[in-house]
Design a protein around this motif. Structure first.
Motif, PDB file in Angstrom:
ATOM      1  N   PRO A  26       0.808  -1.219   0.000  1.00  0.00           N
ATOM      2  CA  PRO A  26       0.000   0.000   0.000  1.00  0.00           C
ATOM      3  C   PRO A  26       0.839   1.265   0.000  1.00  0.00           C
ATOM      4  O   PRO A  26       1.953   1.287   0.535  1.00  0.00           O
ATOM      5  CB  PRO A  26      -0.814  -0.123   1.293  1.00  0.00           C
ATOM      6  N   GLN A  72      -4.966  -6.048   4.981  1.00  0.00           N
ATOM      7  CA  GLN A  72      -5.073  -5.495   3.621  1.00  0.00           C
ATOM      8  C   GLN A  72      -6.043  -4.324   3.528  1.00  0.00           C
ATOM      9  O   GLN A  72      -6.105  -3.650   2.499  1.00  0.00           O
ATOM     10  CB  GLN A  72      -5.471  -6.586   2.619  1.00  0.00           C
ATOM     11  N   ASP A  76      -4.585   1.734   2.433  1.00  0.00           N
ATOM     12  CA  ASP A  76      -4.651   2.292   1.077  1.00  0.00           C
ATOM     13  C   ASP A  76      -5.925   1.841   0.380  1.00  0.00           C
ATOM     14  O   ASP A  76      -6.060   0.677  -0.012  1.00  0.00           O
ATOM     15  CB  ASP A  76      -3.416   1.833   0.289  1.00  0.00           C
ATOM     16  N   THR A  79      -6.211  -0.185  -3.034  1.00  0.00           N
ATOM     17  CA  THR A  79      -5.913  -1.612  -3.152  1.00  0.00           C
ATOM     18  C   THR A  79      -6.968  -2.494  -2.493  1.00  0.00           C
ATOM     19  O   THR A  79      -6.814  -3.725  -2.458  1.00  0.00           O
ATOM     20  CB  THR A  79      -4.547  -1.930  -2.509  1.00  0.00           C
ATOM     21  N   ASP A  85     -10.550   2.291   3.343  1.00  0.00           N
ATOM     22  CA  ASP A  85      -9.505   1.798   4.234  1.00  0.00           C
ATOM     23  C   ASP A  85      -9.643   2.484   5.589  1.00  0.00           C
ATOM     24  O   ASP A  85     -10.398   3.444   5.744  1.00  0.00           O
ATOM     25  CB  ASP A  85      -8.109   2.024   3.639  1.00  0.00           C
TER      26      ASP A  85
END
Length: 310
Positions: A26, A72, A76, A79, A85
């Motif tokens: 990220p 994850q 960011d 992504t 996020d």
């Protein structure tokens, strides 16, 4: 209708998350990310670890460590599957620059995609269910594609991975404080459950837990659901000592979070009975907020400051 649409997305998400192992590291607005690709484990499936180091990170000083699930989704939005996020790097940077928290790093542990539910579901409370109750849980999870066979949590192994493999790696390779008073864990939804479970199972390791939108129902229906009561019974005998631990809970009132207020009220009653006070425990309600990274990002400064304040 909103909840129904939310459920329809759920079987779809695991396949998306498993593909995300192909995503680049990220981009963060400050500090830097160090990615460990497919960190191997003898306890669970391998997965990426994204370690966020604040601006000016130096081996000449020691940092507290915050372990966060669903790694994850933390840094960011470009992504992530839903383009949201937690903004964890921005929030942490603002707090440290304002001297509201200790200096700390964030260890973002990716979920395992299809293994997320069994990895994060507290195992001992599940094993306390009777056979009929376990069949009920399996059938409910089959309805939304979370399992194809008999459901079996493996969260004890997930926590072994954290404590016996990941934490020793972080302690060895980064300039961090290794003690309980500087080791914290946080997550949302199922990540909230496993954070609660971690501080109960390993009170000598984790000094604080932040549990956002904790998924107290465990499945996706609250009708004749034995899970919340099993969690309460477990916590009654396993909550850590309030003198040495901090616990943060919160919840919204929209979409999936609409299930949580009545269960959180029982958890709060138990937490109070166990001797936790405003010095070491906080539960906050956010009216109208839903079950999303966008919602958690807006209030992330609160658990960060609560756990890590100077």
């Amino acid at each position: 209708m909103i909840l129904k649409n939310f459920y329809l997305l759920l079987p779809f998400l695991s396949s998306i998350l498993s593909v995300m192992s192909q995503t680049p590291a990220p981009h963060v607005s400050s500090g830097k990310i160090v990615r460990i690709e497919n960190f191997s484990s003898k306890f669970i499936s391998s997965r990426n670890i994204d370690i966020w180091l604040p601006e000016g990170y130096s081996s000449q000083k020691k940092y507290a460590v915050l372990y966060m699930h669903d790694g994850q989704m933390l840094f960011d939005s470009t992504t992530t599957w839903n383009k949201q996020d937690w903004q964890a790097d921005e929030v942490a940077t603002k707090l440290m620059n304002a001297h509201k928290t200790k200096d700390f790093i964030i260890v973002g542990i990716w979920n395992g995609g299809a293994t997320r539910h069994p990895d994060y579901f507290p195992q001992k409370p599940y094993e306390s269910l009777n056979p009929n109750q376990k069949v009920f849980v399996t059938n409910e999870l089959k309805k939304i594609g979370r399992t194809e066979e008999n459901f079996q949590p493996v969260s004890d192994n997930y926590l072994r991975f954290l404590v016996k493999e990941l934490k020793p790696y972080i302690d060895q390779h980064y300039s961090v404080k290794k003690d309980r008073a500087n080791t914290f864990i946080a997550g949302s939804s199922m990540g909230g459950l496993i954070s609660m479970y971690a501080i109960c199972e390993y009170p000598e390791i984790f000094g604080g837990a932040a549990c956002l939108s904790t998924h107290w129902i465990g499945i996706f229906s609250d009708t004749n659901n034995p899970i919340p009561e099993a969690f309460l019974k477990y916590m009654d005998s396993h909550l850590p000592q309030p003198q040495t631990h901090k616990i943060y809970f919160d919840f919204g009132t929209a979409t999936l979070d609409a299930f949580y207020p009545k269960h959180q009220a029982k958890v709060d009653e138990l937490t109070r009975k166990k001797g936790f006070t405003s010095n070491n425990w906080e539960t906050l309600q956010f009216e109208g907020e839903d079950h999303s990274e966008k919602a958690w990002a807006k209030r992330l400064h609160l658990p960060f400051e609560f756990l890590l304040k100077k």
